[in-house]
Each structure stands twice: as structure tokens, then as C-alpha cells.
Design a protein around this motif. Structure first.
Motif, PDB file in Angstrom:
ATOM      1  N   LYS A 193       0.839  -1.210   0.000  1.00  0.00           N
ATOM      2  CA  LYS A 193       0.000   0.000   0.000  1.00  0.00           C
ATOM      3  C   LYS A 193       0.869   1.254   0.000  1.00  0.00           C
ATOM      4  N   LEU A 194       1.721   1.364  -1.004  1.00  0.00           N
ATOM      5  CA  LEU A 194       2.708   2.439  -1.061  1.00  0.00           C
ATOM      6  C   LEU A 194       2.094   3.793  -1.383  1.00  0.00           C
ATOM      7  N   LEU A 195       1.111   3.812  -2.280  1.00  0.00           N
ATOM      8  CA  LEU A 195       0.370   5.024  -2.632  1.00  0.00           C
ATOM      9  C   LEU A 195      -1.046   4.610  -3.018  1.00  0.00           C
ATOM     10  N   PRO A 196      -2.033   5.470  -2.805  1.00  0.00           N
ATOM     11  CA  PRO A 196      -3.377   5.138  -3.279  1.00  0.00           C
ATOM     12  C   PRO A 196      -3.384   5.021  -4.807  1.00  0.00           C
ATOM     13  N   ASP A 197      -4.054   4.008  -5.338  1.00  0.00           N
ATOM     14  CA  ASP A 197      -4.088   3.845  -6.796  1.00  0.00           C
ATOM     15  C   ASP A 197      -4.898   4.948  -7.470  1.00  0.00           C
ATOM     16  N   THR A 198      -5.711   5.668  -6.707  1.00  0.00           N
ATOM     17  CA  THR A 198      -6.513   6.763  -7.257  1.00  0.00           C
ATOM     18  C   THR A 198      -5.747   8.079  -7.324  1.00  0.00           C
ATOM     19  N   ASP A 199      -4.530   8.112  -6.813  1.00  0.00           N
ATOM     20  CA  ASP A 199      -3.697   9.320  -6.870  1.00  0.00           C
ATOM     21  C   ASP A 199      -3.181   9.465  -8.294  1.00  0.00           C
ATOM     22  N   LEU A 200      -3.635  10.485  -9.003  1.00  0.00           N
ATOM     23  CA  LEU A 200      -3.309  10.646 -10.418  1.00  0.00           C
ATOM     24  C   LEU A 200      -2.047  11.459 -10.675  1.00  0.00           C
ATOM     25  N   GLU A 201      -1.399  11.934  -9.626  1.00  0.00           N
ATOM     26  CA  GLU A 201      -0.152  12.685  -9.797  1.00  0.00           C
ATOM     27  C   GLU A 201       0.981  11.721 -10.143  1.00  0.00           C
ATOM     28  N   SER A 202       1.768  12.062 -11.143  1.00  0.00           N
ATOM     29  CA  SER A 202       2.941  11.266 -11.486  1.00  0.00           C
ATOM     30  C   SER A 202       4.003  11.524 -10.425  1.00  0.00           C
ATOM     31  N   GLN A 203       4.451  10.445  -9.757  1.00  0.00           N
ATOM     32  CA  GLN A 203       5.380  10.644  -8.648  1.00  0.00           C
ATOM     33  C   GLN A 203       6.299   9.459  -8.415  1.00  0.00           C
ATOM     34  N   VAL A 204       7.461   9.786  -7.876  1.00  0.00           N
ATOM     35  CA  VAL A 204       8.494   8.815  -7.547  1.00  0.00           C
ATOM     36  C   VAL A 204       8.380   8.502  -6.059  1.00  0.00           C
ATOM     37  N   LYS A 205       8.520   7.226  -5.731  1.00  0.00           N
ATOM     38  CA  LYS A 205       8.444   6.803  -4.328  1.00  0.00           C
ATOM     39  C   LYS A 205       9.665   5.945  -4.005  1.00  0.00           C
ATOM     40  N   ASN A 206      10.418   6.372  -3.003  1.00  0.00           N
ATOM     41  CA  ASN A 206      11.527   5.574  -2.489  1.00  0.00           C
ATOM     42  C   ASN A 206      10.979   4.674  -1.399  1.00  0.00           C
ATOM     43  N   VAL A 207      11.224   3.389  -1.548  1.00  0.00           N
ATOM     44  CA  VAL A 207      10.729   2.391  -0.612  1.00  0.00           C
ATOM     45  C   VAL A 207      11.946   1.730   0.016  1.00  0.00           C
ATOM     46  N   SER A 208      12.037   1.776   1.344  1.00  0.00           N
ATOM     47  CA  SER A 208      13.206   1.167   1.978  1.00  0.00           C
ATOM     48  C   SER A 208      12.837   0.563   3.318  1.00  0.00           C
ATOM     49  N   VAL A 209      13.698  -0.338   3.759  1.00  0.00           N
ATOM     50  CA  VAL A 209      13.545  -0.991   5.052  1.00  0.00           C
ATOM     51  C   VAL A 209      14.799  -0.727   5.859  1.00  0.00           C
ATOM     52  N   GLN A 210      14.616  -0.127   7.023  1.00  0.00           N
ATOM     53  CA  GLN A 210      15.715   0.081   7.969  1.00  0.00           C
ATOM     54  C   GLN A 210      15.774  -1.154   8.868  1.00  0.00           C
ATOM     55  N   LEU A 211      16.913  -1.806   8.907  1.00  0.00           N
ATOM     56  CA  LEU A 211      17.059  -2.990   9.744  1.00  0.00           C
ATOM     57  C   LEU A 211      17.300  -2.576  11.193  1.00  0.00           C
ATOM     58  N   LYS A 212      16.677  -3.288  12.113  1.00  0.00           N
ATOM     59  CA  LYS A 212      16.863  -2.984  13.534  1.00  0.00           C
ATOM     60  C   LYS A 212      18.314  -3.195  13.948  1.00  0.00           C
ATOM     61  N   LYS A 213      18.923  -4.197  13.325  1.00  0.00           N
ATOM     62  CA  LYS A 213      20.327  -4.512  13.597  1.00  0.00           C
ATOM     63  C   LYS A 213      20.984  -4.824  12.259  1.00  0.00           C
ATOM     64  N   SER A 214      22.153  -4.253  12.007  1.00  0.00           N
ATOM     65  CA  SER A 214      22.822  -4.502  10.730  1.00  0.00           C
ATOM     66  C   SER A 214      23.168  -5.977  10.589  1.00  0.00           C
ATOM     67  N   VAL A 215      23.194  -6.438   9.334  1.00  0.00           N
ATOM     68  CA  VAL A 215      23.525  -7.829   9.028  1.00  0.00           C
ATOM     69  C   VAL A 215      24.607  -7.848   7.955  1.00  0.00           C
ATOM     70  N   LYS A 216      25.364  -8.929   7.920  1.00  0.00           N
ATOM     71  CA  LYS A 216      26.364  -9.090   6.864  1.00  0.00           C
ATOM     72  C   LYS A 216      25.686  -9.713   5.655  1.00  0.00           C
ATOM     73  N   ALA A 217      25.989  -9.178   4.488  1.00  0.00           N
ATOM     74  CA  ALA A 217      25.413  -9.713   3.251  1.00  0.00           C
ATOM     75  C   ALA A 217      26.362  -9.421   2.099  1.00  0.00           C
ATOM     76  N   LYS A 218      26.362 -10.325   1.135  1.00  0.00           N
ATOM     77  CA  LYS A 218      27.090 -10.110  -0.111  1.00  0.00           C
ATOM     78  C   LYS A 218      26.110  -9.889  -1.261  1.00  0.00           C
TER      79      LYS A 218
END
Length: 138
Positions: free
Chosen positions: A80-105
Motif C-alpha cells: 500500500k505504497l500510494l493510493p491507486d486513485t492518486d493521479l499525480e505522477s510521482q516517484v516513491k523511495n521504498v526502503s527498510v531500515q534494519l533494527k540490527k545490521s547484518v552481513k550480506a554479499k
């Protein structure tokens, strides 16, 4: 091309200028190789919504990390990032902040297509697009 989603160049809301990767009637999935094991605190992706042009926000976005590129651990999801009825053209940054950092490759992003356009839309019954530009990890 494939590197367009990790080149650091941000597209804007006017998709006609280029810079976006578009996918119609299908989900988006990408795995990014970070080349070295890295402490990850945030994963994210950038999407576009331009409802009149059939470009909709994903129904859901999932983020995963992995050390070996085979076994991925889900670190978050958003919907549910934006209402589908919102007719404005727009960019959305979607991110997840981790509670604790993890190692990843590796990190993976899965974005689920909106599906068929709703009855109220001028293209009702048509297949929506997902437009994605940058994927990132911090």
C-alpha cells in the motif's frame, strides 16, 4: 540495460525521459551482487506511479539479504505504497531500515505487480506496469 537500476542515476517523474525499467503484467525481481560481504543497515528501491499511463506502484515489495547468493533471508516488506486513485505522477523511495545490521554479499528485491487496472480506470482490465529505477543498500 540491467545496470540501469544500480548506476546511481535517479530518474524523475517524467518517465518519457527514460531512466526507468518497465515491466508489464509481471512481477519484478532482481539480485544484486555487492562483490564483498558488507554490513547492511538499509535496503531500498525506487518506483514510479503514473496511474493515467498504467504505471502503478507494486502491490507489495519484499527485501532479502544473503551471504552466499542461494539462501536469502527476508528482512522486510512494504505494501500500500500510494493510493491507486492518486493521479499525480510521482516517484516513491521504498526502503527498510534494519533494527540490527547484518552481513550480506547479495540483496534481492521482489516487487509484485498491481495486476489488472480497476473498473474506474480508463484502461480498466488492462495490465499494469511496474517502473523501477534505483536499488540500493546502505
Amino acid at each position: 540495460g540491467d545496470n540501469g537500476i544500480i548506476d546511481g542515476l535517479r530518474a524523475d517523474a517524467n518517465w518519457r525521459k527514460g531512466g526507468w525499467q518497465g515491466y508489464q503484467y509481471q512481477n519484478f525481481e532482481a539480485i544484486v551482487d555487492l562483490k564483498t560481504e558488507t554490513e547492511v543497515k538499509e535496503v531500498g528501491a525506487e518506483f514510479l506511479q503514473d496511474t493515467r499511463s498504467w504505471i502503478m506502484m507494486p502491490a507489495k515489495v519484499e527485501f532479502y539479504v544473503s551471504v552466499d547468493g542461494k539462501n536469502f533471508k527476508k528482512v522486510g516488506e512494504m505494501s500500500k505504497l500510494l493510493p491507486d486513485t492518486d493521479l499525480e505522477s510521482q516517484v516513491k523511495n521504498v526502503s527498510v531500515q534494519l533494527k540490527k545490521s547484518v552481513k550480506a554479499k547479495y540483496f534481492k528485491v521482489k516487487a509484485y505487480n498491481y495486476g489488472k487496472l480497476p473498473k474506474w480506470h480508463q484502461g480498466a482490465g488492462g495490465d499494469a506496469f511496474i517502473f523501477v529505477d534505483e536499488l540500493w543498500v546502505k
